[in-house]
Design a protein around this motif. Structure first.
Motif, PDB file in Angstrom:
ATOM      1  N   LEU A  83       0.818  -1.213   0.000  1.00  0.00           N
ATOM      2  CA  LEU A  83       0.000   0.000   0.000  1.00  0.00           C
ATOM      3  C   LEU A  83       0.854   1.266   0.000  1.00  0.00           C
ATOM      4  O   LEU A  83       0.404   2.334  -0.402  1.00  0.00           O
ATOM      5  CB  LEU A  83      -0.937  -0.001   1.215  1.00  0.00           C
ATOM      6  CG  LEU A  83      -1.945  -1.150   1.259  1.00  0.00           C
ATOM      7  CD1 LEU A  83      -2.580  -1.236   2.635  1.00  0.00           C
ATOM      8  CD2 LEU A  83      -2.994  -0.982   0.178  1.00  0.00           C
ATOM      9  N   PHE A  84       2.098   1.134   0.457  1.00  0.00           N
ATOM     10  CA  PHE A  84       3.011   2.273   0.543  1.00  0.00           C
ATOM     11  C   PHE A  84       4.109   2.223  -0.530  1.00  0.00           C
ATOM     12  O   PHE A  84       5.086   2.953  -0.452  1.00  0.00           O
ATOM     13  CB  PHE A  84       3.668   2.307   1.928  1.00  0.00           C
ATOM     14  CG  PHE A  84       2.711   2.607   3.045  1.00  0.00           C
ATOM     15  CD1 PHE A  84       2.398   3.919   3.375  1.00  0.00           C
ATOM     16  CD2 PHE A  84       2.112   1.589   3.771  1.00  0.00           C
ATOM     17  CE1 PHE A  84       1.515   4.200   4.404  1.00  0.00           C
ATOM     18  CE2 PHE A  84       1.234   1.856   4.798  1.00  0.00           C
ATOM     19  CZ  PHE A  84       0.928   3.167   5.115  1.00  0.00           C
ATOM     20  N   SER A  85       3.949   1.393  -1.539  1.00  0.00           N
ATOM     21  CA  SER A  85       5.015   1.170  -2.519  1.00  0.00           C
ATOM     22  C   SER A  85       5.432   2.434  -3.267  1.00  0.00           C
ATOM     23  O   SER A  85       6.586   2.569  -3.661  1.00  0.00           O
ATOM     24  CB  SER A  85       4.612   0.080  -3.511  1.00  0.00           C
ATOM     25  OG  SER A  85       3.472   0.492  -4.248  1.00  0.00           O
ATOM     26  N   ASP A  86       4.522   3.371  -3.445  1.00  0.00           N
ATOM     27  CA  ASP A  86       4.852   4.606  -4.162  1.00  0.00           C
ATOM     28  C   ASP A  86       4.997   5.804  -3.217  1.00  0.00           C
ATOM     29  O   ASP A  86       5.010   6.946  -3.661  1.00  0.00           O
ATOM     30  CB  ASP A  86       3.800   4.902  -5.223  1.00  0.00           C
ATOM     31  CG  ASP A  86       2.404   5.082  -4.640  1.00  0.00           C
ATOM     32  OD1 ASP A  86       2.176   4.678  -3.479  1.00  0.00           O
ATOM     33  OD2 ASP A  86       1.535   5.628  -5.347  1.00  0.00           O
ATOM     34  N   ALA A  87       5.135   5.542  -1.936  1.00  0.00           N
ATOM     35  CA  ALA A  87       5.225   6.622  -0.942  1.00  0.00           C
ATOM     36  C   ALA A  87       6.661   7.116  -0.793  1.00  0.00           C
ATOM     37  O   ALA A  87       7.614   6.362  -0.970  1.00  0.00           O
ATOM     38  CB  ALA A  87       4.718   6.134   0.414  1.00  0.00           C
ATOM     39  N   TYR A  88       6.781   8.384  -0.450  1.00  0.00           N
ATOM     40  CA  TYR A  88       8.075   8.940  -0.061  1.00  0.00           C
ATOM     41  C   TYR A  88       8.414   8.472   1.352  1.00  0.00           C
ATOM     42  O   TYR A  88       9.550   8.168   1.673  1.00  0.00           O
ATOM     43  CB  TYR A  88       8.038  10.473  -0.123  1.00  0.00           C
ATOM     44  CG  TYR A  88       9.301  11.113   0.358  1.00  0.00           C
ATOM     45  CD1 TYR A  88      10.379  11.263  -0.501  1.00  0.00           C
ATOM     46  CD2 TYR A  88       9.423  11.553   1.673  1.00  0.00           C
ATOM     47  CE1 TYR A  88      11.571  11.833  -0.053  1.00  0.00           C
ATOM     48  CE2 TYR A  88      10.599  12.129   2.121  1.00  0.00           C
ATOM     49  CZ  TYR A  88      11.669  12.264   1.255  1.00  0.00           C
ATOM     50  OH  TYR A  88      12.841  12.821   1.705  1.00  0.00           O
ATOM     51  N   GLY A  89       7.380   8.430   2.203  1.00  0.00           N
ATOM     52  CA  GLY A  89       7.559   8.016   3.586  1.00  0.00           C
ATOM     53  C   GLY A  89       6.212   7.911   4.275  1.00  0.00           C
ATOM     54  O   GLY A  89       5.165   7.922   3.632  1.00  0.00           O
ATOM     55  N   ILE A  90       6.251   7.833   5.601  1.00  0.00           N
ATOM     56  CA  ILE A  90       5.038   7.631   6.391  1.00  0.00           C
ATOM     57  C   ILE A  90       5.008   8.607   7.557  1.00  0.00           C
ATOM     58  O   ILE A  90       6.015   8.805   8.243  1.00  0.00           O
ATOM     59  CB  ILE A  90       4.983   6.196   6.954  1.00  0.00           C
ATOM     60  CG1 ILE A  90       5.006   5.171   5.826  1.00  0.00           C
ATOM     61  CG2 ILE A  90       3.749   5.995   7.820  1.00  0.00           C
ATOM     62  CD1 ILE A  90       5.084   3.734   6.315  1.00  0.00           C
ATOM     63  N   LYS A 117       9.572  17.396   5.930  1.00  0.00           N
ATOM     64  CA  LYS A 117      10.399  16.224   5.661  1.00  0.00           C
ATOM     65  C   LYS A 117      10.891  15.554   6.946  1.00  0.00           C
ATOM     66  O   LYS A 117      10.970  14.328   7.024  1.00  0.00           O
ATOM     67  CB  LYS A 117      11.585  16.632   4.788  1.00  0.00           C
ATOM     68  CG  LYS A 117      12.409  15.492   4.283  1.00  0.00           C
ATOM     69  CD  LYS A 117      13.483  15.982   3.332  1.00  0.00           C
ATOM     70  CE  LYS A 117      14.287  14.827   2.799  1.00  0.00           C
ATOM     71  NZ  LYS A 117      15.286  15.258   1.821  1.00  0.00           N
ATOM     72  N   ASP A 118      11.189  16.354   7.981  1.00  0.00           N
ATOM     73  CA  ASP A 118      11.720  15.779   9.222  1.00  0.00           C
ATOM     74  C   ASP A 118      10.655  15.098  10.084  1.00  0.00           C
ATOM     75  O   ASP A 118      10.973  14.515  11.116  1.00  0.00           O
ATOM     76  CB  ASP A 118      12.493  16.824  10.025  1.00  0.00           C
ATOM     77  CG  ASP A 118      11.639  18.001  10.472  1.00  0.00           C
ATOM     78  OD1 ASP A 118      10.495  18.137   9.999  1.00  0.00           O
ATOM     79  OD2 ASP A 118      12.117  18.795  11.306  1.00  0.00           O
ATOM     80  N   GLU A 119       9.394  15.143   9.671  1.00  0.00           N
ATOM     81  CA  GLU A 119       8.319  14.448  10.385  1.00  0.00           C
ATOM     82  C   GLU A 119       7.995  13.094   9.765  1.00  0.00           C
ATOM     83  O   GLU A 119       7.178  12.351  10.287  1.00  0.00           O
ATOM     84  CB  GLU A 119       7.052  15.313  10.400  1.00  0.00           C
ATOM     85  CG  GLU A 119       7.189  16.588  11.201  1.00  0.00           C
ATOM     86  CD  GLU A 119       5.940  17.455  11.141  1.00  0.00           C
ATOM     87  OE1 GLU A 119       5.041  17.190  10.320  1.00  0.00           O
ATOM     88  OE2 GLU A 119       5.869  18.419  11.926  1.00  0.00           O
ATOM     89  N   VAL A 120       8.643  12.796   8.649  1.00  0.00           N
ATOM     90  CA  VAL A 120       8.335  11.601   7.872  1.00  0.00           C
ATOM     91  C   VAL A 120       9.329  10.491   8.187  1.00  0.00           C
ATOM     92  O   VAL A 120      10.534  10.720   8.234  1.00  0.00           O
ATOM     93  CB  VAL A 120       8.360  11.935   6.364  1.00  0.00           C
ATOM     94  CG1 VAL A 120       8.138  10.694   5.524  1.00  0.00           C
ATOM     95  CG2 VAL A 120       7.319  12.995   6.043  1.00  0.00           C
TER      96      VAL A 120
END
Length: 125
Positions: free
Chosen positions: A31-38, A66-69
């Motif tokens: 489900l997260f394969s195209d994610a930058y992060g979580i 970015k630092d929250e991911v």
């Protein structure tokens, strides 16, 4: 004949929390394969851990810092977020005893509209 066929739950996802990482089942990590992060958060009303997909565009458009991911590493059969800091934050809300159990496993469901995995923190195994 009155046959009831059993269906395989294709959307069944699970996460396992260890003392230094969170491991996602293959279904969950796909489900997260195209994610930058979580992004991780807690819904106190439902006692759920929320894992929200973050895209590169959301970072570039400053919708998410970015630092929250947290970065998800995806392997062929699982995904993993390595972060002692994240586990420490979870320990502020949940009573995990990693001396008693090496890990805690929970069921999760994907919420399409919000692009997030909702982890039911009740009744882990």
């Amino acid at each position: 004949m009155n046959i009831k066929w059993f269906s395989k739950e294709n959307n069944k996802s699970a996460i396992t929390i260890h003392n230094n990482n969170i491991t996602l089942s293959k279904n969950a990590s796909d489900l997260f394969s195209d994610a930058y992060g979580i992004l991780f958060g807690i819904d106190n009303d439902t006692n759920s851990l929320i894992m929200k997909k973050v895209t590169r565009e959301q970072i570039e458009n400053n919708e998410v810092k970015k630092d929250e991911v947290y970065i998800l590493t995806i392997k062929p059969t699982y995904g993993r977020v390595n972060s002692k800091q994240l586990i420490s934050l979870l320990l502020e809300h949940y009573d995990f005893d990693f001396k008693l159990n090496q890990s805690y496993k929970f069921d999760a469901k994907w919420h399409n509209g919000e692009n997030m995995l909702i982890v039911n923190m009740n009744g882990g195994r």
